[in-house]
Design a protein around this motif. Structure first.
Motif, PDB file in Angstrom:
ATOM      1  N   SER A  25       0.844  -1.188   0.000  1.00 34.35           N
ATOM      2  CA  SER A  25       0.000   0.000   0.000  1.00 34.35           C
ATOM      3  C   SER A  25       0.879   1.238   0.000  1.00 34.35           C
ATOM      4  O   SER A  25       2.074   1.172   0.289  1.00 34.35           O
ATOM      5  CB  SER A  25      -0.932   0.000   1.217  1.00 34.35           C
ATOM      6  N   SER A  28       1.696   2.911  -6.195  1.00 28.19           N
ATOM      7  CA  SER A  28       0.922   2.306  -7.266  1.00 28.19           C
ATOM      8  C   SER A  28       1.380   0.876  -7.501  1.00 28.19           C
ATOM      9  O   SER A  28       2.364   0.627  -8.198  1.00 28.19           O
ATOM     10  CB  SER A  28       1.071   3.119  -8.549  1.00 28.19           C
ATOM     11  N   PHE A  29       0.653  -0.063  -6.918  1.00 27.59           N
ATOM     12  CA  PHE A  29       1.027  -1.473  -7.030  1.00 27.59           C
ATOM     13  C   PHE A  29       0.989  -1.944  -8.480  1.00 27.59           C
ATOM     14  O   PHE A  29       1.878  -2.649  -8.941  1.00 27.59           O
ATOM     15  CB  PHE A  29       0.072  -2.310  -6.177  1.00 27.59           C
ATOM     16  N   SER A  30      -0.033  -1.536  -9.205  1.00 30.80           N
ATOM     17  CA  SER A  30      -0.190  -1.996 -10.585  1.00 30.80           C
ATOM     18  C   SER A  30       0.857  -1.399 -11.523  1.00 30.80           C
ATOM     19  O   SER A  30       0.987  -1.853 -12.659  1.00 30.80           O
ATOM     20  CB  SER A  30      -1.581  -1.667 -11.098  1.00 30.80           C
ATOM     21  N   ARG A  72       0.538 -12.586  -8.719  1.00 31.05           N
ATOM     22  CA  ARG A  72       0.073 -11.327  -8.146  1.00 31.05           C
ATOM     23  C   ARG A  72      -1.411 -11.134  -8.422  1.00 31.05           C
ATOM     24  O   ARG A  72      -1.933 -11.631  -9.420  1.00 31.05           O
ATOM     25  CB  ARG A  72       0.875 -10.147  -8.702  1.00 31.05           C
ATOM     26  N   ASN A  74      -3.573  -7.823  -8.695  1.00 32.02           N
ATOM     27  CA  ASN A  74      -3.541  -6.358  -8.674  1.00 32.02           C
ATOM     28  C   ASN A  74      -4.780  -5.762  -8.020  1.00 32.02           C
ATOM     29  O   ASN A  74      -4.743  -4.637  -7.520  1.00 32.02           O
ATOM     30  CB  ASN A  74      -3.373  -5.817 -10.086  1.00 32.02           C
ATOM     31  N   ASN A  77      -3.736  -5.784  -4.434  1.00 26.20           N
ATOM     32  CA  ASN A  77      -2.404  -5.233  -4.135  1.00 26.20           C
ATOM     33  C   ASN A  77      -1.534  -6.245  -3.392  1.00 26.20           C
ATOM     34  O   ASN A  77      -0.850  -5.910  -2.413  1.00 26.20           O
ATOM     35  CB  ASN A  77      -2.509  -3.938  -3.317  1.00 26.20           C
ATOM     36  N   THR A  78      -1.560  -7.461  -3.864  1.00 23.91           N
ATOM     37  CA  THR A  78      -0.871  -8.551  -3.173  1.00 23.91           C
ATOM     38  C   THR A  78      -0.088  -9.399  -4.159  1.00 23.91           C
ATOM     39  O   THR A  78      -0.558  -9.674  -5.266  1.00 23.91           O
ATOM     40  CB  THR A  78      -1.883  -9.421  -2.408  1.00 23.91           C
TER      41      THR A  78
END
Length: 128
Positions: A25, A28-30, A72, A74, A77-78
């Protein structure tokens, strides 16, 4: 505030399995490649596995190829690391890392100094 939190480590016997999770967190994970590294006592931090933005490309250390799988989600967010056929030499602290990259980036560097964000690590111990 950037947070990268690993979970799922523990003690397992040789030949067993574990699934590590990494929840991210604050960034921007993606838009980030994700990776797993590990560090055994007295040794350097080594690349284990990496995955690109959409999961199209993965990369593995030779020592875990065919036994570990990175994936993953998205939407959550993991990132995950499924570890099968574990060996005593897999014993280490496992770290999750994030690398901010441009769109369509396909490189997964094995040098840990190139990664931007890190978790605190989760201990994996494989008993013989």
């Amino acid at each position: 505030q950037v947070q990268v939190v690993e979970s799922g480590g523990g003690l397992v016997q040789t030949g067993g399995s574990l699934r590590l999770s990494c929840a991210a967190s604050g960034f921007s994970f993606s838009s980030s490649a994700m990776g797993w590294f590990r560090q055994a006592p007295g040794k350097e931090r080594d690349f284990v596995a990496g995955i690109t933005l959409s999961g199209e490309t993965t990369s593995y250390a030779d020592s875990v190829k065919g036994r570990f799988t990175i994936s993953r989600d998205n939407a959550k967010n993991t990132v995950y690391l499924q570890m099968n056929s574990l060996k005593p030499e897999d014993t280490a602290v496992y770290y999750c890392a994030a690398l901010r990259v441009p769109t369509a980036w396909s490189l997964l560097p094995r040098n840990p100094t190139l990664w931007h964000y890190w978790g605190q690590g989760t201990q994996v111990t494989v008993s013989s």
